[in-house]
Design a protein around this motif. Structure first.
Motif, PDB file in Angstrom:
ATOM      1  N   HIS A   1       0.846  -1.200   0.000  1.00 23.17           N
ATOM      2  CA  HIS A   1       0.000   0.000   0.000  1.00 23.17           C
ATOM      3  C   HIS A   1       0.883   1.252   0.000  1.00 23.17           C
ATOM      4  O   HIS A   1       1.962   1.257   0.609  1.00 23.17           O
ATOM      5  CB  HIS A   1      -0.884  -0.018   1.241  1.00 23.17           C
TER       6      HIS A   1
ATOM      7  N   SER B   1     -15.412  -2.224  -1.173  1.00 26.38           N
ATOM      8  CA  SER B   1     -16.185  -1.371  -0.261  1.00 26.38           C
ATOM      9  C   SER B   1     -17.318  -0.656  -0.989  1.00 26.38           C
ATOM     10  O   SER B   1     -18.410  -0.487  -0.446  1.00 26.38           O
ATOM     11  CB  SER B   1     -15.262  -0.338   0.399  1.00 26.38           C
TER      12      SER B   1
ATOM     13  N   ASN C   1      -4.456   1.430  -5.937  1.00 21.73           N
ATOM     14  CA  ASN C   1      -5.644   0.592  -5.983  1.00 21.73           C
ATOM     15  C   ASN C   1      -6.120   0.313  -7.402  1.00 21.73           C
ATOM     16  O   ASN C   1      -6.605  -0.776  -7.707  1.00 21.73           O
ATOM     17  CB  ASN C   1      -6.774   1.261  -5.188  1.00 21.73           C
TER      18      ASN C   1
ATOM     19  N   GLN D   1     -13.984   4.711  -1.249  1.00 25.78           N
ATOM     20  CA  GLN D   1     -12.981   4.645  -2.309  1.00 25.78           C
ATOM     21  C   GLN D   1     -13.550   3.914  -3.515  1.00 25.78           C
ATOM     22  O   GLN D   1     -14.144   2.829  -3.389  1.00 25.78           O
ATOM     23  CB  GLN D   1     -11.724   3.940  -1.803  1.00 25.78           C
TER      24      GLN D   1
ATOM     25  N   ARG E   1      -4.053  -2.655  -8.914  1.00 23.27           N
ATOM     26  CA  ARG E   1      -3.544  -3.445  -7.804  1.00 23.27           C
ATOM     27  C   ARG E   1      -2.908  -4.761  -8.251  1.00 23.27           C
ATOM     28  O   ARG E   1      -1.882  -5.181  -7.721  1.00 23.27           O
ATOM     29  CB  ARG E   1      -4.677  -3.732  -6.817  1.00 23.27           C
TER      30      ARG E   1
ATOM     31  N   GLU F   1     -14.202  -9.614   5.039  1.00 21.83           N
ATOM     32  CA  GLU F   1     -13.030  -9.220   4.245  1.00 21.83           C
ATOM     33  C   GLU F   1     -11.797  -9.993   4.732  1.00 21.83           C
ATOM     34  O   GLU F   1     -11.031  -9.516   5.553  1.00 21.83           O
ATOM     35  CB  GLU F   1     -12.788  -7.705   4.346  1.00 21.83           C
TER      36      GLU F   1
ATOM     37  N   THR G   1     -13.296  -0.386  -5.426  1.00 17.59           N
ATOM     38  CA  THR G   1     -12.999  -1.319  -4.342  1.00 17.59           C
ATOM     39  C   THR G   1     -14.229  -2.159  -4.009  1.00 17.59           C
ATOM     40  O   THR G   1     -15.359  -1.826  -4.397  1.00 17.59           O
ATOM     41  CB  THR G   1     -12.557  -0.578  -3.068  1.00 17.59           C
TER      42      THR G   1
ATOM     43  N   THR H   1      -5.626  -6.851   0.868  1.00 14.60           N
ATOM     44  CA  THR H   1      -6.448  -7.283  -0.269  1.00 14.60           C
ATOM     45  C   THR H   1      -7.376  -8.409   0.147  1.00 14.60           C
ATOM     46  O   THR H   1      -6.935  -9.425   0.699  1.00 14.60           O
ATOM     47  CB  THR H   1      -5.536  -7.742  -1.424  1.00 14.60           C
TER      48      THR H   1
ATOM     49  N   GLU I   1      -7.650   5.994  -0.424  1.00 16.93           N
ATOM     50  CA  GLU I   1      -8.047   6.073   0.982  1.00 16.93           C
ATOM     51  C   GLU I   1      -7.666   7.430   1.570  1.00 16.93           C
ATOM     52  O   GLU I   1      -8.422   8.004   2.368  1.00 16.93           O
ATOM     53  CB  GLU I   1      -7.387   4.944   1.768  1.00 16.93           C
TER      54      GLU I   1
END
Length: 367
Positions: A66, A181, A110, A176, A113, A249, A179, A129, A204
């Protein structure tokens, strides 16, 4: 005539006696069944790994991380990379090359990735990840192991007095883009008939800044990432992470699918760190354990009995080096994201399966 009749009678009596003797004669014993072996011999041998050979020839491991996530991957004031995900790569380097410092870190954003991993520019991706079916089966990649069980949550200003994500109907939510998310958020609100306004961010850091600048009401990401982000806000104590977790996750290192022997090396390096915690061995005690340990499980882990390193194409002391130079799982957790860190994350799901408050961290045996 009388003589002939007597002879016939005598012959008949003689044959009858022989028949009686034949009836009484014991049967011969049955032939013994053919011998059947009760032991099975299995031949174990290492499978060659092109990635391992390339790493050895190059003299260092290439690790994607990251750009900067406190606790997981970040350069310190001296420019030295630190963090939970960083230590996973350092442990692999120690196991493979005998030196945890023989790693070169590459910042992976990201948006791309998985590209550097698929192209061969890096040997391992260790970058918070999530393991999903689409990524595992659809990208030609393998998730070697789960190093951290996480879930998506929400960070909100303490002043809002929120107790659940179900109170966020109509909220502006920083998230973000590109992703899991983003998808999880849409699924959660749709399933509950709630509405929200997404405030998209490319990273992020951008999402965190937008949240701090009050361009959104709450910030949604993995709970570990939220805890990391909170530590760098202007006033960390003014923000809370809500108890609602909306997804699973499972995070861990990723490698290419075309080199299963390399997958095994990364996987068993992670498992060695977990087994070290389970067996009560750490970086401070592992060296003295070489002289004192009698437990066969620990002796196998440290290479004192049998040679399981050979099955991975590694030296006999591969796990010893990883533990001594980087630490057991609990040491890595504690200093980077646990009690000795700024994040202060509790073990929770990431406790050992055998802990007083059991978690999900579990490693298969080395045998």
């Amino acid at each position: 005539m009388i003589r002939r009749l007597a002879a016939v009678l005598s012959l008949a009596l003689s044959l009858g006696a022989c028949g009686e003797q034949a009836k009484k004669a014991p049967e011969p014993p049955p032939a013994p069944p053919p011998a059947v072996s009760t032991t099975t011999t299995v031949e174990y041998k290492a499978t060659a790994s092109p990635t391992l050979e390339a790493v050895k020839k190059r003299g260092y491991l290439r690790c994607g991380v990251h750009p900067g996530l406190p606790g997981f991957a970040y350069p310190d004031v001296k420019g030295v990379w630190q963090g939970f995900d960083v230590d996973v790569c350092r442990a692999v380097a120690a196991a493979v090359l005998g030196d945890a410092d023989k790693v070169r870190f590459t910042v992976i954003d990201n948006k791309n990735r998985f590209g550097p991993l698929k192209s061969g520019a890096i040997d391992i991706l260790s970058r918070n990840t999530s393991w999903t079916l689409a990524r595992d089966a659809g990208l030609g990649l393998d998730f070697a192991a789960i190093t951290y069980f996480d879930g998506q949550g929400f960070m909100a200003p303490r002043s809002l007095n929120l107790t659940s994500a179900d109170e966020l109907n109509g909220a502006r939510i920083c998230v973000q883009t590109g992703t899991a998310s983003e998808t999880n958020l849409a699924d959660y609100f749709a399933a509950r008939g709630l509405t929200y306004t997404p405030v998209p961010a490319a990273s992020e850091e951008e999402a965190r800044n937008a949240y701090q600048d009050e361009k959104c009401d709450v910030f949604s990401a993995d709970v570990s990432a939220l805890a990391a982000s909170r530590t760098v806000l202007n006033n960390p104590g003014a923000h809370v992470i809500l108890p609602t977790v909306i997804s699973k996750e499972p995070l861990g290192p990723v490698v290419r699918e075309d080199d299963p022997a390399w997958t095994d090396i990364v996987r068993w390096t992670v498992y060695a760190l977990i087994l070290a915690e389970e067996l009560g061995v750490n970086s401070k005690t592992v060296e003295s354990s070489l002289q004192t340990v009698s437990d066969p499980r620990t002796r196998r882990l440290l290479g004192l009995e049998d040679d399981y390193g050979a099955l991975l194409g590694l030296k006999k002391d591969w796990a010893f080096q990883a533990i001594k130079q980087v630490g057991s799982y609990d040491e890595i957790f504690r200093r980077n994201i646990g009690a000795d860190s700024g994040l202060k994350l509790e073990r929770g799901l990431n406790a050992l399966w055998s802990a007083p408050k059991p978690g999900l961290i579990y490693a298969p045996p080395i045998r």
